[in-house]
Design a protein around this motif. Structure first.
Motif, PDB file in Angstrom:
ATOM      1  N   TYR A   2       3.544   6.552  13.486  1.00  0.00           N
ATOM      2  CA  TYR A   2       3.978   6.179  12.389  1.00  0.00           C
ATOM      3  C   TYR A   2       3.694   7.031  11.220  1.00  0.00           C
ATOM      4  CZ  TYR A   2       5.026   1.856  14.491  1.00  0.00           C
ATOM      5  OH  TYR A   2       5.615   0.894  15.453  1.00  0.00           O
ATOM      6  N   PHE A  10       7.010  -1.774   9.859  1.00  0.00           N
ATOM      7  CA  PHE A  10       6.583  -2.058  11.274  1.00  0.00           C
ATOM      8  C   PHE A  10       6.013  -3.534  11.176  1.00  0.00           C
ATOM      9  CE2 PHE A  10       3.725   0.904   9.387  1.00  0.00           C
ATOM     10  CZ  PHE A  10       2.659   0.213   9.133  1.00  0.00           C
ATOM     11  N   GLU A 531       1.328   1.694  18.304  1.00  0.00           N
ATOM     12  CA  GLU A 531       2.197   0.523  18.065  1.00  0.00           C
ATOM     13  C   GLU A 531       1.424  -0.802  18.084  1.00  0.00           C
ATOM     14  OE1 GLU A 531       5.694   0.051  20.097  1.00  0.00           O
ATOM     15  OE2 GLU A 531       5.598   2.364  20.477  1.00  0.00           O
ATOM     16  N   HIS A 546      -1.618  -4.997  15.330  1.00  0.00           N
ATOM     17  CA  HIS A 546      -0.602  -3.896  15.198  1.00  0.00           C
ATOM     18  C   HIS A 546      -1.170  -2.693  14.209  1.00  0.00           C
ATOM     19  CE1 HIS A 546       1.621  -7.750  16.201  1.00  0.00           C
ATOM     20  NE2 HIS A 546       2.284  -6.861  16.753  1.00  0.00           N
ATOM     21  N   TYR A 547      -0.387  -1.911  14.368  1.00  0.00           N
ATOM     22  CA  TYR A 547      -0.729  -0.541  13.491  1.00  0.00           C
ATOM     23  C   TYR A 547      -0.958  -0.953  12.138  1.00  0.00           C
ATOM     24  CZ  TYR A 547       0.203   3.900  11.234  1.00  0.00           C
ATOM     25  OH  TYR A 547      -0.193   4.910  10.452  1.00  0.00           O
ATOM     26  N   GLY A 566       1.661   0.164  23.420  1.00  0.00           N
ATOM     27  CA  GLY A 566       2.775   1.261  22.875  1.00  0.00           C
ATOM     28  C   GLY A 566       3.007   2.103  23.996  1.00  0.00           C
TER      29      GLY A 566
END
Length: 582
Positions: A2, A10, A531, A546-547, A566
């Protein structure tokens, strides 16, 4: 994955929960049944609780049962406010707008011993014809062995109420400005109330969370103990909180799902600043928030492992974001030495920091260390003149700046002059203290309230290390990665920290999965590229992160695995206390 070129948000959970081992309730009917069955007459609690609401509902339940109930506030036994002010004054820093010293006072020091004894006499002489309930901070002092109820309030909710004029300081009717209120919370109220909570935690039969206007979720003491014990052997993630600032940016607003879009900017995300963060517990759709310190009070050995003898119940490491995307520069600043932090503020360790660059754009810079030809006396004259006249300084004549690099770690041990420039998303990895920033230059700008931001030039010059200049900065404050191959799809990257840092930093990079042993230390982590990852502990608990989400695996977990969910390589940053610093 990202990068700053993406503006879509996200998945990021702003309300992470941990499963309760038992049940939660939101029923006042069940609550009053439990009070009566367990002969609970004392309801203690935190500063900022709106006592009127729970007392009203509890009274209604007694009326439904045809029972007479009488409520007695602990405020009736307090010393006169002037006497309390005299006791706390030495810890409020006088006219200093920001800094005080952590108080060693105990909560009982706020009470008149004669009045307290009178309330104890009332309790002993109570009859079945009238159910007595004593409520408010200190209620548990009336009975030193009986079970009690405790109503807690998350610190971020307390601060919201304070800003709205709905909460003040403990045992203090006078109104102060918000900086003074917060200063007293931090150095006095939280200190003595946390100590009080620690001493009575084993007696808490019911713990409730009063952040809602009407609902009062609560949990039984045994269920809370069981939940914290399971947590201490698996994982935890605190509830993050977000704050705007004069230099705040737009990265978090653009990327984090669920975040309030009406706020002008976000400067900080308290990803894991545990003196202020809470932990959300969940059961069948019910959610209750507890203060993080309750986990430490009960399970500090399991959480910290080898580091527990040094830090006791203080969690040593913090993670937080600094967002300057399309914002401004942070102030030019430094942090105190360990001896200064102890003598001046009562802190057991100091604010040794590092900047990890999660994202950046354009010509983003990091200010770090002095120029080779720095003249300390001249630098001070220039700073003081700017403060008096409001004239800007060409700060890079005195302070070095480096073009920031994504995934680079910049080391900021105490006494190091530093700042983040605009267009960085910094993961600040630091020792836990977070309030001791000595600003020397703030770009001649007002704060969000329009008032000048306080500078701390005297305190800064009592701590600045002028030997961190020139090539010394490049050689000692820019971490040099050391890469270790684990297998065909995974590697471990050591990002060495400074000798003054008691924590170390590693990064795991993997396509599929890595297996990690805690080796007696608590691991604090964040997915900084990719991800999502799935955590599986040796005890079999699983959780997806998550990220940009921060999470921790306690020392007692012993081992765990991270599986990449991911399509691209995952990168997980990890920090823990160095063995030789325990």
């Amino acid at each position: 994955m990202y990068s700053n070129t993406q503006t879509t948000s996200f998945q990021y959970d702003i309300l992470p929960t941990f499963p309760v081992q038992g049940k939660l309730s939101n029923s006042y009917d069940e609550l009053v049944d439990h009070l009566i069955q367990n002969h609970i007459h004392c309801i203690d609690g935190f500063v900022g609780v709106n006592w009127e609401t729970p007392i009203k509902h509890i009274q209604q339940e007694f009326v439904k049962r045809g029972l007479t109930v009488r409520f007695v506030s602990m405020e009736t036994a307090l010393l006169p406010e002037a006497a309390i002010e005299e006791k706390v004054a030495p810890y409020l820093g006088g006219n200093d707008p920001l800094f005080g010293k952590k108080t060693p006072l105990e909560l009982i020091a706020y009470f008149d011993t004669v009045k307290l004894a009178a309330l104890q006499g009332m309790l002993k002489q109570a009859t079945d014809s009238e159910y007595l309930i004593f409520y408010g901070p200190g209620a548990a002092l009336l009975e030193v062995s009986s079970q009690v109820m405790y109503i807690d309030l998350p610190k971020n909710i307390l601060i919201q109420r304070m800003r709205a004029g709905l909460a003040g300081n403990l045992a203090c009717a006078k109104q102060s400005d918000q900086k003074e209120l917060y200063k007293r919370y931090y150095f006095v109220d939280w200190e003595l109330l946390n100590r009080h909570k620690r001493t009575i935690l084993s007696r808490v039969e019911i713990l409730a969370d009063q952040q809602s206007a009407e609902n009062l979720p609560w949990i039984l003491g045994n269920d809370l103990k069981a939940t914290l014990h399971v947590m201490s052997k698996n994982y935890f993630r605190v509830r993050p909180t977000f704050e705007p600032g004069v230099w705040g940016g737009q990265w978090m607003k653009e990327h984090l799902t669920g975040i309030d879009q009406q706020v002008k900017n976000y400067a900080w995300s308290f990803e894991m600043i545990v003196p202020e963060n809470g932990i959300l517990l969940e059961n069948n759709g019910q959610v209750l928030e507890i203060s993080f310190d309750q986990l430490m009070f009960q399970e500090s050995s399991n959480v910290l492992g080898a580091a527990q003898p040094r830090f006791d119940v203080e969690f040593p490491i913090r993670f937080n974001f600094l967002d300057t995307f399309d914002g401004g520069n942070l102030s030019i600043q430094c942090h105190p030495s360990p001896s200064y932090a102890k003598a001046e503020f009562g802190e057991n360790f100091t604010q040794d920091e590092s900047y990890y660059i999660v994202d950046r754009k354009g010509d983003a810079q990091v200010y770090l260390g002095f120029q080779e030809d720095i003249d300390a006396e001249n630098f001070r004259v220039v700073l003081e003149q700017s403060f008096r006249t409001g004239e800007p300084i060409a700060i890079d004549r005195y302070v070095q700046k480096f073009e920031s690099q994504k995934h680079q770690l910049y080391l900021i041990p105490h006494g190091t002059v530093h700042s983040s420039g605009t267009n960085n998303l910094v993961l600040e990895i630091s020792a836990t203290p977070y309030n001791y920033t000595f600003k020397m230059y703030d770009w001649v700008r007002p704060d969000l309230d329009g008032k000048p931001r306080p500078l701390n030039i005297d305190r800064a010059f009592a701590n600045l290390n002028f030997n961190r200049k020139g090539d010394v900065v490049k050689d000692t404050l820019l971490s040099q990665p050391e890469v270790y191959t684990l297998d065909a799809q995974a590697s471990k990257v050591h990002l060495p920290t400074h000798e003054d840092h008691f924590y170390d930093v590693y990064r795991y990079e993997f396509a599929d999965e890595v297996k990690i042993e805690t080796k007696g230390q608590c691991h604090i982590m964040m997915l900084v590229e990719g991800e999502a990852v799935e955590l599986t502990t040796a005890n079999g608990m699983k959780k997806i992160f998550h990220y940009a989400e921060t999470f921790a695996v306690p020392a007692a977990a012993k081992s765990y695995s991270l599986r990449n969910l991911g399509t691209a390589q995952a990168k997980v940053i990890q920090s823990f206390v160095k063995d030789h610093k325990c």
